[in-house]
Design a protein around this motif. Structure first.
Motif, PDB file in Angstrom:
ATOM      1  N   LEU A   3     -16.172  11.179  -1.752  1.00  0.00           N
ATOM      2  CA  LEU A   3     -14.920  11.735  -2.265  1.00  0.00           C
ATOM      3  C   LEU A   3     -15.090  12.090  -3.735  1.00  0.00           C
ATOM      4  N   SER A   4     -14.464  13.196  -4.159  1.00  0.00           N
ATOM      5  CA  SER A   4     -14.522  13.571  -5.570  1.00  0.00           C
ATOM      6  C   SER A   4     -13.697  12.583  -6.389  1.00  0.00           C
ATOM      7  N   LEU A   5     -13.893  12.579  -7.677  1.00  0.00           N
ATOM      8  CA  LEU A   5     -13.151  11.683  -8.567  1.00  0.00           C
ATOM      9  C   LEU A   5     -11.650  11.941  -8.446  1.00  0.00           C
ATOM     10  N   GLY A   6     -11.292  13.214  -8.338  1.00  0.00           N
ATOM     11  CA  GLY A   6      -9.876  13.578  -8.199  1.00  0.00           C
ATOM     12  C   GLY A   6      -9.273  13.019  -6.918  1.00  0.00           C
ATOM     13  N   GLU A   7     -10.035  13.110  -5.822  1.00  0.00           N
ATOM     14  CA  GLU A   7      -9.554  12.570  -4.539  1.00  0.00           C
ATOM     15  C   GLU A   7      -9.396  11.051  -4.593  1.00  0.00           C
ATOM     16  N   GLN A   8     -10.338  10.397  -5.266  1.00  0.00           N
ATOM     17  CA  GLN A   8     -10.250   8.941  -5.408  1.00  0.00           C
ATOM     18  C   GLN A   8      -8.996   8.550  -6.189  1.00  0.00           C
ATOM     19  N   HIS A   9      -8.733   9.239  -7.293  1.00  0.00           N
ATOM     20  CA  HIS A   9      -7.538   8.949  -8.099  1.00  0.00           C
ATOM     21  C   HIS A   9      -6.266   9.222  -7.299  1.00  0.00           C
ATOM     22  N   PHE A  10      -6.295  10.278  -6.486  1.00  0.00           N
ATOM     23  CA  PHE A  10      -5.127  10.654  -5.673  1.00  0.00           C
ATOM     24  C   PHE A  10      -4.800   9.551  -4.667  1.00  0.00           C
ATOM     25  N   ILE A  11      -5.838   9.025  -3.998  1.00  0.00           N
ATOM     26  CA  ILE A  11      -5.643   7.955  -3.011  1.00  0.00           C
ATOM     27  C   ILE A  11      -5.115   6.690  -3.684  1.00  0.00           C
ATOM     28  N   LYS A  12      -5.772   6.283  -4.773  1.00  0.00           N
ATOM     29  CA  LYS A  12      -5.359   5.051  -5.465  1.00  0.00           C
ATOM     30  C   LYS A  12      -3.979   5.192  -6.106  1.00  0.00           C
ATOM     31  N   GLY A  13      -3.706   6.368  -6.671  1.00  0.00           N
ATOM     32  CA  GLY A  13      -2.401   6.597  -7.304  1.00  0.00           C
ATOM     33  C   GLY A  13      -1.269   6.561  -6.289  1.00  0.00           C
ATOM     34  N   GLY A  14      -1.511   7.149  -5.127  1.00  0.00           N
ATOM     35  CA  GLY A  14      -0.497   7.140  -4.076  1.00  0.00           C
ATOM     36  C   GLY A  14      -0.193   5.734  -3.595  1.00  0.00           C
ATOM     37  N   ILE A  15      -1.250   4.937  -3.407  1.00  0.00           N
ATOM     38  CA  ILE A  15      -1.071   3.552  -2.953  1.00  0.00           C
ATOM     39  C   ILE A  15      -0.307   2.752  -4.010  1.00  0.00           C
ATOM     40  N   ALA A  16      -0.615   2.973  -5.279  1.00  0.00           N
ATOM     41  CA  ALA A  16       0.078   2.268  -6.365  1.00  0.00           C
ATOM     42  C   ALA A  16       1.583   2.593  -6.351  1.00  0.00           C
ATOM     43  N   GLN A  17       1.918   3.814  -5.918  1.00  0.00           N
ATOM     44  CA  GLN A  17       3.333   4.232  -5.879  1.00  0.00           C
ATOM     45  C   GLN A  17       3.972   4.032  -4.504  1.00  0.00           C
ATOM     46  N   ASP A  18       3.251   3.341  -3.612  1.00  0.00           N
ATOM     47  CA  ASP A  18       3.735   3.064  -2.250  1.00  0.00           C
ATOM     48  C   ASP A  18       3.992   4.349  -1.458  1.00  0.00           C
ATOM     49  N   LEU A  19       3.151   5.352  -1.700  1.00  0.00           N
ATOM     50  CA  LEU A  19       3.231   6.596  -0.931  1.00  0.00           C
ATOM     51  C   LEU A  19       1.793   7.071  -0.682  1.00  0.00           C
ATOM     52  N   ARG A  20       1.284   6.757   0.510  1.00  0.00           N
ATOM     53  CA  ARG A  20      -0.102   7.073   0.832  1.00  0.00           C
ATOM     54  C   ARG A  20      -0.265   8.555   1.167  1.00  0.00           C
ATOM     55  N   THR A  21      -1.506   9.009   1.244  1.00  0.00           N
ATOM     56  CA  THR A  21      -1.780  10.444   1.415  1.00  0.00           C
ATOM     57  C   THR A  21      -1.200  11.014   2.708  1.00  0.00           C
ATOM     58  N   ASP A  22      -1.005  10.160   3.741  1.00  0.00           N
ATOM     59  CA  ASP A  22      -0.412  10.642   4.995  1.00  0.00           C
ATOM     60  C   ASP A  22       1.090  10.369   5.070  1.00  0.00           C
ATOM     61  N   GLY A  23       1.675   9.950   3.940  1.00  0.00           N
ATOM     62  CA  GLY A  23       3.123   9.750   3.888  1.00  0.00           C
ATOM     63  C   GLY A  23       3.591   8.342   4.197  1.00  0.00           C
ATOM     64  N   ARG A  24       2.678   7.463   4.574  1.00  0.00           N
ATOM     65  CA  ARG A  24       3.077   6.095   4.922  1.00  0.00           C
ATOM     66  C   ARG A  24       3.264   5.224   3.683  1.00  0.00           C
ATOM     67  N   LYS A  25       4.043   4.136   3.890  1.00  0.00           N
ATOM     68  CA  LYS A  25       4.130   3.098   2.875  1.00  0.00           C
ATOM     69  C   LYS A  25       2.936   2.161   3.037  1.00  0.00           C
ATOM     70  N   ARG A  26       2.776   1.244   2.091  1.00  0.00           N
ATOM     71  CA  ARG A  26       1.588   0.381   2.092  1.00  0.00           C
ATOM     72  C   ARG A  26       1.482  -0.480   3.351  1.00  0.00           C
ATOM     73  N   LEU A  27       2.605  -0.942   3.887  1.00  0.00           N
ATOM     74  CA  LEU A  27       2.576  -1.869   5.019  1.00  0.00           C
ATOM     75  C   LEU A  27       3.025  -1.213   6.326  1.00  0.00           C
ATOM     76  N   THR A  28       2.774   0.091   6.457  1.00  0.00           N
ATOM     77  CA  THR A  28       3.154   0.824   7.666  1.00  0.00           C
ATOM     78  C   THR A  28       1.906   1.257   8.438  1.00  0.00           C
ATOM     79  N   TYR A  29       1.963   1.088   9.763  1.00  0.00           N
ATOM     80  CA  TYR A  29       0.862   1.507  10.635  1.00  0.00           C
ATOM     81  C   TYR A  29       1.015   2.977  11.037  1.00  0.00           C
ATOM     82  N   ARG A  30      -0.096   3.577  11.398  1.00  0.00           N
ATOM     83  CA  ARG A  30      -0.064   4.901  12.017  1.00  0.00           C
ATOM     84  C   ARG A  30       0.463   4.764  13.448  1.00  0.00           C
TER      85      ARG A  30
END
Length: 297
Positions: A3-30
């Protein structure tokens, strides 16, 4: 996974804000989908899909002899095959090592136990015998028992393999029918009794104590459940906790990272118990629907 540095920051930033890249919250299953009876030759089988992760589990019951250490219990063995078609890195030794790692983790989570650095302090939370009930597999103490061979196959992989395999095994065991066995009259201690295995009468395997597995994956300073492959590539550690229907902890296993503080483990167990209620309910619903479809077909 590159993953590029930008993609890594995007994934980690989303998790920190409780909004993952696929729209889920941290404790939600697919979304979870279950299909049972997928292998007619087995005593029980199931296919489970969680997002892009797709696995099959089958159960084969064979007559065996109890071990001398546990003469009042049957035996369970778990084998996992990570297909190279599921993920290129599964080819060769990479796949063999992952298969062994998953089989060992499943054995510990389903039958009880712990593994991994930093879990020594957690032993007091484990409830002995809280996983699969091995006593239910006994036919004649010290003489005859059922041996269950559980095989798991990874068809496609997009993270969270352990939880998916655990769910598939639970569904396959729910689907498992074991022939009724009649044992002959008493025999001498050094002789094996004669047994008669019915071709018509079957007993449904008791899954009331079979746990589900919840893996908490640490990305940055937060824990998430049901991590995708991209999210797993950014993790610092992961702890898998198996919890049964009564809320008892059956097993713990950890991979990657350094040791964990006891207070952190206890907090993770609390989170896992909370998540388990939703996961167990969803899995029960999907298994019931799958069994109903199987009965109609």
């Amino acid at each position: 996974m590159g993953l590029s540095l930008g993609e890594q920051h995007f994934i980690k930033g989303g998790i920190a804000q409780d909004l993952r890249t696929d729209g889920r919250k941290r404790l939600t299953y697919r979304p979870i989908y279950v299909e049972t009876g997928v292998i007619p030759q087995a005593n029980g089988s199931a296919r489970v899909r969680i997002g892009g992760t797709d696995v099959i589990a089958s159960v084969k019951a064979e007559i065996g002899r109890p071990s001398s250490l546990q003469p009042d219990k049957g035996k369970v063995a778990v084998f996992i095959d990570c297909s190279p078609t599921a993920e290129p890195t599964f080819g060769g030794r990479g796949g063999e090592e992952l298969s062994s790692e998953l089989a060992l983790a499943l054995q510990r989570c389903l039958l009880g136990g712990k593994s991994g650095a930093g879990l020594q302090s957690s032993i007091h939370v484990l409830v002995p015998g809280a996983g699969i009930n091995l006593s239910s597999l006994l036919i004649k103490e010290g003489k005859v028992c059922w041996d269950l061979y559980i095989d798991g196959l990874v068809i496609s992989s997009d993270g969270n393999l352990l939880d998916a395999l655990g769910a598939a095994i639970k569904a396959a065991l729910t689907n498992t029918a074991i022939p009724k066995v009649n044992v002959s009259a008493e025999v001498a201690d050094d002789e094996q009794p004669e047994i008669d295995i019915s071709d018509e009468e079957y007993l449904q395997f008791d899954t009331s104590s079979v746990p589900v597995i919840v893996t908490l994956t640490k990305v940055g300073t937060h824990y998430i459940v049901d991590a995708t492959a991209e999210e797993e590539s950014q993790m610092s550690s992961a702890v898998s906790i198996s919890v049964n229907r009564t809320g008892h902890i059956c097993g713990l296993t950890k991979r990657s990272g350094s040791g964990l503080d006891p207070s952190v483990i206890l907090d993770m167990i609390s989170v896992a118990k909370h998540v388990t209620e939703t996961l167990m309910s969803k899995l029960d619903s999907e298994i019931s629907a799958a069994e109903a479809c199987e009965d109609e077909s």
